[in-house]
Design a protein around this motif. Structure first.
Motif, PDB file in Angstrom:
ATOM      1  N   ALA A  23       1.102  -1.069  -0.191  1.00  0.00           N
ATOM      2  CA  ALA A  23      -0.150  -0.054  -0.615  1.00  0.00           C
ATOM      3  C   ALA A  23       1.036   0.979   0.218  1.00  0.00           C
ATOM      4  CB  ALA A  23      -1.077  -0.492   1.407  1.00  0.00           C
ATOM      5  N   ARG A  24       0.996   2.204  -1.254  1.00  0.00           N
ATOM      6  CA  ARG A  24       1.041   3.596  -1.114  1.00  0.00           C
ATOM      7  C   ARG A  24       0.607   4.347  -1.135  1.00  0.00           C
ATOM      8  NH1 ARG A  24       6.074   2.630  -3.888  1.00  0.00           N
ATOM      9  NH2 ARG A  24       6.354   1.300  -2.548  1.00  0.00           N
ATOM     10  N   ASN A  25      -0.105   5.559  -0.269  1.00  0.00           N
ATOM     11  CA  ASN A  25      -0.887   6.104  -0.250  1.00  0.00           C
ATOM     12  C   ASN A  25      -1.742   5.868  -0.641  1.00  0.00           C
ATOM     13  OD1 ASN A  25       1.726   8.556   0.036  1.00  0.00           O
ATOM     14  ND2 ASN A  25       1.970   8.120  -2.301  1.00  0.00           N
ATOM     15  N   GLY A  26      -2.757   5.165  -0.082  1.00  0.00           N
ATOM     16  CA  GLY A  26      -4.032   4.867  -0.275  1.00  0.00           C
ATOM     17  C   GLY A  26      -4.973   3.956  -1.315  1.00  0.00           C
ATOM     18  N   ARG A  27      -3.372   3.415  -2.077  1.00  0.00           N
ATOM     19  CA  ARG A  27      -3.339   2.406  -3.580  1.00  0.00           C
ATOM     20  C   ARG A  27      -2.118   1.978  -3.584  1.00  0.00           C
ATOM     21  NH1 ARG A  27      -3.869   4.678  -9.174  1.00  0.00           N
ATOM     22  NH2 ARG A  27      -2.862   2.346  -9.350  1.00  0.00           N
ATOM     23  N   ALA A  28      -2.986   0.593  -3.920  1.00  0.00           N
ATOM     24  CA  ALA A  28      -2.124  -0.986  -4.346  1.00  0.00           C
ATOM     25  C   ALA A  28      -0.590  -0.197  -5.294  1.00  0.00           C
ATOM     26  CB  ALA A  28      -3.019  -1.659  -5.020  1.00  0.00           C
ATOM     27  N   ALA A  29      -0.172  -1.311  -4.685  1.00  0.00           N
ATOM     28  CA  ALA A  29       1.699  -0.125  -5.674  1.00  0.00           C
ATOM     29  C   ALA A  29       2.504  -1.035  -5.449  1.00  0.00           C
ATOM     30  CB  ALA A  29       2.250   1.178  -4.570  1.00  0.00           C
ATOM     31  N   GLY A  30       1.988  -2.328  -5.566  1.00  0.00           N
ATOM     32  CA  GLY A  30       2.818  -3.492  -6.716  1.00  0.00           C
ATOM     33  C   GLY A  30       2.012  -4.533  -5.107  1.00  0.00           C
ATOM     34  N   VAL A  31       2.923  -5.744  -4.649  1.00  0.00           N
ATOM     35  CA  VAL A  31       3.088  -6.938  -3.769  1.00  0.00           C
ATOM     36  C   VAL A  31       4.807  -6.568  -3.339  1.00  0.00           C
ATOM     37  CG1 VAL A  31       1.466  -8.144  -4.770  1.00  0.00           C
ATOM     38  CG2 VAL A  31       3.917  -9.142  -5.042  1.00  0.00           C
ATOM     39  N   ILE A  32       4.388  -7.454  -1.654  1.00  0.00           N
ATOM     40  CA  ILE A  32       5.104  -7.520  -1.285  1.00  0.00           C
ATOM     41  C   ILE A  32       5.890  -9.635  -1.472  1.00  0.00           C
ATOM     42  CG2 ILE A  32       6.724  -7.868   1.294  1.00  0.00           C
ATOM     43  CD1 ILE A  32       5.576  -5.167   1.631  1.00  0.00           C
ATOM     44  N   LEU A  33       6.588  -9.781  -1.276  1.00  0.00           N
ATOM     45  CA  LEU A  33       6.602 -11.751  -1.808  1.00  0.00           C
ATOM     46  C   LEU A  33       6.681 -11.989  -0.104  1.00  0.00           C
ATOM     47  CD1 LEU A  33       8.678 -12.365  -4.859  1.00  0.00           C
ATOM     48  CD2 LEU A  33       6.131 -11.443  -4.492  1.00  0.00           C
ATOM     49  N   GLU A  34       7.026 -13.361  -0.125  1.00  0.00           N
ATOM     50  CA  GLU A  34       6.641 -13.871   1.824  1.00  0.00           C
ATOM     51  C   GLU A  34       8.282 -14.047   1.490  1.00  0.00           C
ATOM     52  OE1 GLU A  34       5.488 -18.448   0.863  1.00  0.00           O
ATOM     53  OE2 GLU A  34       2.824 -17.297   1.492  1.00  0.00           O
ATOM     54  N   ASP A  35       9.667 -13.162   0.849  1.00  0.00           N
ATOM     55  CA  ASP A  35      11.026 -13.445   0.914  1.00  0.00           C
ATOM     56  C   ASP A  35      10.840 -12.021   1.270  1.00  0.00           C
ATOM     57  OD1 ASP A  35      11.486 -12.857  -1.300  1.00  0.00           O
ATOM     58  OD2 ASP A  35      12.154 -14.007  -1.692  1.00  0.00           O
ATOM     59  N   GLY A  36      10.550 -11.228   1.250  1.00  0.00           N
ATOM     60  CA  GLY A  36      10.226  -9.712   1.651  1.00  0.00           C
ATOM     61  C   GLY A  36      10.931  -9.385   0.222  1.00  0.00           C
ATOM     62  N   THR A  37      10.934  -9.973  -0.529  1.00  0.00           N
ATOM     63  CA  THR A  37      11.027  -8.324  -2.328  1.00  0.00           C
ATOM     64  C   THR A  37      10.220  -7.936  -1.920  1.00  0.00           C
ATOM     65  OG1 THR A  37      12.392 -10.822  -2.395  1.00  0.00           O
ATOM     66  CG2 THR A  37      11.949  -8.823  -4.069  1.00  0.00           C
ATOM     67  N   GLU A  38      10.152  -6.664  -2.921  1.00  0.00           N
ATOM     68  CA  GLU A  38       8.828  -5.499  -3.219  1.00  0.00           C
ATOM     69  C   GLU A  38       8.933  -5.606  -4.874  1.00  0.00           C
ATOM     70  OE1 GLU A  38       8.351  -2.122  -0.674  1.00  0.00           O
ATOM     71  OE2 GLU A  38       6.541  -1.647  -2.756  1.00  0.00           O
ATOM     72  N   ILE A  39       7.924  -5.575  -5.123  1.00  0.00           N
ATOM     73  CA  ILE A  39       7.533  -5.964  -6.464  1.00  0.00           C
ATOM     74  C   ILE A  39       6.971  -4.752  -6.428  1.00  0.00           C
ATOM     75  CG2 ILE A  39       7.018  -6.902  -9.128  1.00  0.00           C
ATOM     76  CD1 ILE A  39       7.749 -10.022  -7.349  1.00  0.00           C
ATOM     77  N   SER A  40       6.776  -3.547  -7.424  1.00  0.00           N
ATOM     78  CA  SER A  40       6.463  -2.263  -7.771  1.00  0.00           C
ATOM     79  C   SER A  40       5.041  -2.823  -9.019  1.00  0.00           C
ATOM     80  CB  SER A  40       6.685  -0.721  -7.293  1.00  0.00           C
ATOM     81  OG  SER A  40       7.946  -0.798  -8.762  1.00  0.00           O
ATOM     82  N   ALA A  41       4.283  -1.861  -8.811  1.00  0.00           N
ATOM     83  CA  ALA A  41       3.243  -2.432 -10.100  1.00  0.00           C
ATOM     84  C   ALA A  41       2.533  -0.910  -9.983  1.00  0.00           C
ATOM     85  CB  ALA A  41       2.679  -3.333 -10.612  1.00  0.00           C
TER      86      ALA A  41
END
Ligand SMILES: Cc1cc2nc3c(=O)[nH]c(=O)nc-3n(C[C@H](O)[C@H](O)[C@H](O)COP(=O)(O)OP(=O)(O)OC[C@H]3O[C@@H](n4cnc5c(N)ncnc54)[C@H](O)[C@@H]3O)c2cc1C
Length: 497
Positions: free
Chosen positions: A250-268
């Motif tokens: 979540a970023r600024n009230g919107r969906a901004a990607g996902v965080i994986l179980e290993d902690g990696t963040e993927i933005s989209a």
């Protein structure tokens, strides 16, 4: 997320889940030029329609046997895109065979306009369709022919058993026909089933010119999973297995990607979550899960579990592809398939029979050996040769959820694909598609979600195929229904307003 390793990616869309809905959405988006990443937690793609090779026999095994209907416009569209539509084997000349002991009743449609297309079969099979019971269905049939979405939602508050009794259906017909339909299609006991959901399905069955039933001519997943991955990746996207999503970022009230179980963040820019209702909130940030529909309503969607049994024999037992037992609430299995009569590249001289035990929690206490033994008993009532044949191998697949239970009140909770959170969309078989949770519903929801994402990306495109409108006499009645329902004969009880 203090420990998150930030991965800079330029994905337009990230899709959580590599079942039918996730892959169909990925195909739709990739075809329209969006850079799409599909993440699947399991080691194989396909979700509840996945398949694999049985190591002992080399046969393809699907998580449980499935049927296609010819009226699956979005599932068939996906398969046309993936060039696999010709891998459906269509059963010829009948809709279903119901067996009672060794007695077979073939349920067939005639070329008459609906709903009369079912009539010749009903008149021919008088033992299965006793006249008094059929006539008792009269008010329900009139209601179903006129039913519209607003009626479905009103009827959603009531359970199917009460509504059918109020409309004068005989107890015998409720048991033989309606309880069977509830079990086989809705996957929930009749006293629990939403009357709206059940009667909409009956409307669908009695207002179409023709239905064929089909089966995958190999493992079901092999009709879409590798081809979808290939399709998406050839267009610059990526499909990964064994990658679990922990949460939507979540970023600024919107969906901004996902965080994986290993902690990696993927933005989209856009996030599409295609998980079943029971798993959805595991990946939705708590503040959204508590505040917004559909996330705060998910507890209403209970699972309908299955036990699917696979039996390999040393002999051929039947030439039938598919049959179901005449309904009895004490039975274990509902539908049976002999894949030696279905798979295109398998030996046909020894049977490979699979069955579905639906809404199976009542039988959870049985061991695998007991499940196999009881399935053999039920099979042998129809095919006595099963007793003499040697069982060469067996497998019991326990499935925690085949679909959600369409219990009273759930139809109105099925959500739209666009959520109140900007950048966050949902898809899957349980979304508001107007059809029961199924492969068709999963593909419809996927194409609907892809359309919404494409609209936000300023690339509007129509992807979802509409269901055919009611046809024949049923279509005439349905179109005239706003006027007809004001007449006493056409307005059964208070159910239509
Ligand atoms: C035994 C059985 C028989 C059936 N019979 C029929 C039939 O005859 N006809 C019919 O039309 N339908 C039938 N169905 C229903 C049909 O299979 C489903 O409706 C359809 O496959 C649902 O697809 P989906 O993409 O919505 O959900 P799913 O297939 O459940 O896909 C969701 C995916 O998300 C993945 N996932 C979960 N959590 C995460 C996470 N945190 N991160 C990443 N990935 C995650 C899951 O592993 C899964 O692959 C049957 C189902 C079963 C099980």
């Amino acid at each position: 997320m203090p420990n998150a390793q930030k991965t800079v990616t330029d994905r337009d869309v990230v899709i959580v889940g590599g079942g039918l809905a996730g892959l169909a959405a990925g195909v739709g988006l990739a075809a329209c030029g969006l850079n799409t990443l599909v993440l699947e937690k399991a080691p194989i793609l396909g979700g509840r329609a996945r398949s694999w090779t049985d190591p002992e026999t080399g046969d393809a095994v699907t998580v449980g046997p499935h049927i296609f209907l010819s009226e699956y416009p979005n599932m068939r569209k996906l398969m046309r895109i993936l060039k696999t539509e010709d891998r459906i084997v269509w059963q010829k000349g009948k809709f279903i065979t119901i067996v009672d002991g060794q007695k077979e009743t073939d349920i067939k449609m005639s070329p008459l306009p609906p709903p009369l297309n079912w009539l010749p079969c009903m008149l021919r099979e008088r033992d299965f369709f006793p006249l008094r019971d059929l006539l008792s269905n009269n008010r329900v049939s009139r209601l179903c022919m006129q039913i519209r979405e607003e009626d479905v939602l009103r009827l959603d508050e009531e359970d199917a058993l009460t509504v059918l009794r109020n409309l004068g259906v005989t107890e015998r017909w409720i048991r033989q026909f309606w309880a069977f339909t509830c079990q086989a299609i809705m996957n929930v006991p009749i006293e629990q089933c939403s009357a709206g959901a059940l009667l909409r399905f009956f409307h669908y069955m009695t207002s179409r010119t023709h239905f064929d039933v089909g089966f995958a001519d190999r493992g079901l997943g092999d009709l879409f999973a590798p081809q979808a991955k290939d399709f998406i990746e050839k267009r610059g996207g990526k499909v990964e297995t064994g990658v679990g999503v922990k949460t939507v970022a979540a970023r600024n009230g919107r969906a901004a990607g996902v965080i994986l179980e290993d902690g990696t963040e993927i933005s989209a820019r856009q996030v599409l979550v295609t998980l079943p209702p029971m798993d959805m909130n595991q990946v939705i940030p708590e503040e959204w899960a508590k505040r917004h529909s559909p996330f705060k309503d998910l507890a209403a969607f209970g699972p309908s579990p299955y036990i699917s049994t696979y039996l390999w024999f040393d002999k051929k037992l039947t030439r039938q592809q598919f049959w179901a037992r005449n309904y009895n609430e004490n039975d274990m299995n509902c539908d049976f398939y002999d894949y030696s009569n279905i798979y295109s590249k398998r030996a046909t001289d020894h049977s490979f029979i699979t069955t579905n035990c639906i809404y199976s929690a009542r039988l959870d206490h049985l061991s695998d050996e007991e499940v196999v033994e009881k399935t053999l008993e039920e099979l042998a009532e129809y095919l006595p040769a099963a007793k003499k044949a040697k069982l060469t191998h067996s497998l019991v697949s326990r499935i925690p959820m085949a679909i959600h239970c369409p219990s009273t009140g759930t139809e109105k909770l099925r959500p739209a694909v666009r959520t109140p959170v900007p950048g966050l969309f949902v898809a899957g078989d349980w979304i508001k598609t107007g059809v029961p949770a199924s492969m068709e519903s999963a593909c419809t929801a996927a194409f609907m979600a892809a359309e919404e994402i494409l609209a936000d990306e300023k690339k509007p495109r129509k992807l979802a195929e509409p269901m055919k409108r009611p046809q024949g006499l049923s279509g005439l009645l349905w179109r005239a229904s706003p006027t007809l329902r004001k007449l006493p004969f056409f307005s059964p009880g208070n159910y239509l307003r």
